[in-house]
Scaffold this active site. Sequence first.
Site, PDB file in Angstrom:
ATOM      1  N   GLY A 186       0.840  -1.202   0.000  1.00 49.38           N
ATOM      2  CA  GLY A 186       0.000   0.000   0.000  1.00 49.38           C
ATOM      3  C   GLY A 186       0.871   1.245   0.000  1.00 49.38           C
ATOM      4  O   GLY A 186       2.041   1.196  -0.409  1.00 49.38           O
ATOM      5  N   ALA A 189       2.766   6.179   3.388  1.00 47.27           N
ATOM      6  CA  ALA A 189       2.288   6.789   4.639  1.00 47.27           C
ATOM      7  C   ALA A 189       1.779   5.704   5.585  1.00 47.27           C
ATOM      8  O   ALA A 189       2.152   5.674   6.771  1.00 47.27           O
ATOM      9  CB  ALA A 189       1.186   7.796   4.333  1.00 47.27           C
ATOM     10  N   VAL A 190       0.949   4.808   5.067  1.00 47.26           N
ATOM     11  CA  VAL A 190       0.419   3.736   5.936  1.00 47.26           C
ATOM     12  C   VAL A 190       1.534   2.723   6.252  1.00 47.26           C
ATOM     13  O   VAL A 190       1.562   2.147   7.344  1.00 47.26           O
ATOM     14  CB  VAL A 190      -0.827   3.069   5.283  1.00 47.26           C
ATOM     15  CG1 VAL A 190      -1.292   1.881   6.104  1.00 47.26           C
ATOM     16  CG2 VAL A 190      -1.960   4.082   5.150  1.00 47.26           C
ATOM     17  N   GLY A 191       2.455   2.558   5.334  1.00 47.29           N
ATOM     18  CA  GLY A 191       3.591   1.662   5.570  1.00 47.29           C
ATOM     19  C   GLY A 191       4.331   2.023   6.860  1.00 47.29           C
ATOM     20  O   GLY A 191       4.751   1.154   7.622  1.00 47.29           O
ATOM     21  N   GLU A 208       5.708  -3.267   0.711  1.00 50.59           N
ATOM     22  CA  GLU A 208       5.658  -3.074  -0.746  1.00 50.59           C
ATOM     23  C   GLU A 208       4.916  -1.761  -0.979  1.00 50.59           C
ATOM     24  O   GLU A 208       3.694  -1.723  -0.929  1.00 50.59           O
ATOM     25  CB  GLU A 208       4.932  -4.257  -1.412  1.00 50.59           C
ATOM     26  CG  GLU A 208       5.584  -5.612  -1.171  1.00 50.59           C
ATOM     27  CD  GLU A 208       6.947  -5.767  -1.853  1.00 50.59           C
ATOM     28  OE1 GLU A 208       7.195  -5.053  -2.843  1.00 50.59           O
ATOM     29  OE2 GLU A 208       7.756  -6.585  -1.394  1.00 50.59           O
ATOM     30  N   CYS A 242       1.165   0.292  -9.168  1.00 53.40           N
ATOM     31  CA  CYS A 242       2.289   0.813  -8.371  1.00 53.40           C
ATOM     32  C   CYS A 242       3.535   1.039  -9.223  1.00 53.40           C
ATOM     33  O   CYS A 242       4.319   1.934  -8.938  1.00 53.40           O
ATOM     34  CB  CYS A 242       2.608  -0.122  -7.218  1.00 53.40           C
ATOM     35  SG  CYS A 242       2.966  -1.791  -7.756  1.00 53.40           S
TER      36      CYS A 242
END
Length: 451
Positions: A186, A189-191, A208, A242
């Site tokens: 994803g 930021a959420v990583g 990823e 991506c």
Amino acid sequence: MERQVVQRAKEAFLSGRARGLEFRLQQLHALQSMITEKETEICTALKQDINRSQYDTPLLELIGIENEIKLAIEKIAEWTAPRPVEKNLLTISDEVYVQPEPLGVVLIIGAWNYPWALTLLPLIGAIAAGNAAVVKPSELSECSSLLLRALLPRYLDKDLYPVVMGGAAETQELLRLRFDHVFYTGSSAVGKLVMEAAARHLTPVTLELGGKSPCYIDKDCDIRVACRRITWGKFVNCGQTCIAPDYILCEPCIQSRVIECIRRTLLEFYGADPKCSADYSRIINQRHFTRIMSLMEGYTPVVGGQSDPSQCYIAPTVLKDVPPHSRLMQEEIFGPVLPIVTVSDMDDAINFINEREKPLALYIFCSNKKEAKRMIEETTSGGVTVNDVMMHYSLSSLPFGGVGQSGMGSYHGKHTFERLSHHRACMLRSLNMESVNLARYPPQDRRRARR
Ligand code: NAD
């Protein structure tokens, strides 16, 4: 609820059944049957989620999944076998090897743009490596995720490989629990949130992520062919890939020709009105639609630019002479908008790339192999393809993943197996020949005497 599912997966893992090679093979075969038997339903779900063409889903996701399952089935005995290593004089009569073994329970968090590949490719590796895995697909690709939840327990062991549904709140809830590995796909930021949550348990992560993947076109290459390949890679899945080329770098003298070639290719691929084309997808939701539209504010597109919020439709769009420091050039676009930034030559392009975050992919269109290799050498990215786009993704022998802000850890084929295994150092000695050990035992005097 999440807690119970994870607890059941843990207990199922501890039962030991996920470790047996026969069991792993049987689960992989079952997953293979799921993909073959449910292909139509899977394609229909993606049609509903993002209006993806029925031809694209097998091409972009299902064939790759099937190939990876076949590879794992074929190679599992080899991958799981003990790997003998070199010995030294002190260990010459020992048995020394590296044994890949399962980690335990893996949490797989998927993104919505390729909802099957991004959950099942890690799952194939998790099964092959003997793990349990909790699969959390994206809430945004709703039809695909609901179908995944309905199908997976019908084909696979329900307790070992459960599907948990939900968005940010539910994922945060899951992340409070302890896993043995978190495999996340994803946004960057959420990583960061995922890594932070995993750190509390010292759980290793694979991230990823995304970013802006540059595409350099050299003025001496076959621009017509280059633009066909770029147009496909940029606008397939409506730019929501991506590793789609995020922007083009080229010299000012070829910019008009590049625009013209892309315009012609778009006409050939999607017709005069892409909105009516069965091959052209839609943006996943209103939030992303508004985000992409706002990135285009202030520009006059040289190709496309039309939109329809009621359908989350944005036409394939090209923008020329985009300033390097504009907002469009700071954020990953993740939509069908292709900016062209001009550079003075290849060195300028190399500097441009190196001044920014390390991208997930880099594309170089150049007929001079030596120059293309120089560009590879003088830059970095998760992966790179010369004279095409995205094709490095399709080869299981190449590790797929990012570097720096575009991710950490790579997968596909054997790399997924390796990623989700612990490589245990094993040394088996005998109790004979005790005399050789005297040199390491106290007291000092005796040791000195033996030197
Ligand atoms: P998304 O919104 O589907 O989010 C991904 C996952 O994270 C989902 O399962 C979602 O439920 C969960 N999530 C969202 N917010 C969260 C939060 N606050 N806390 C915990 N979990 C949360 O997908 P996205 O992030 O919009 O995906 C697009 C991004 O993913 C792009 O940057 C793209 O480049 C990247 N991507 C990378 C790859 C890759 O293989 N490297 C593949 C696909 C997409």
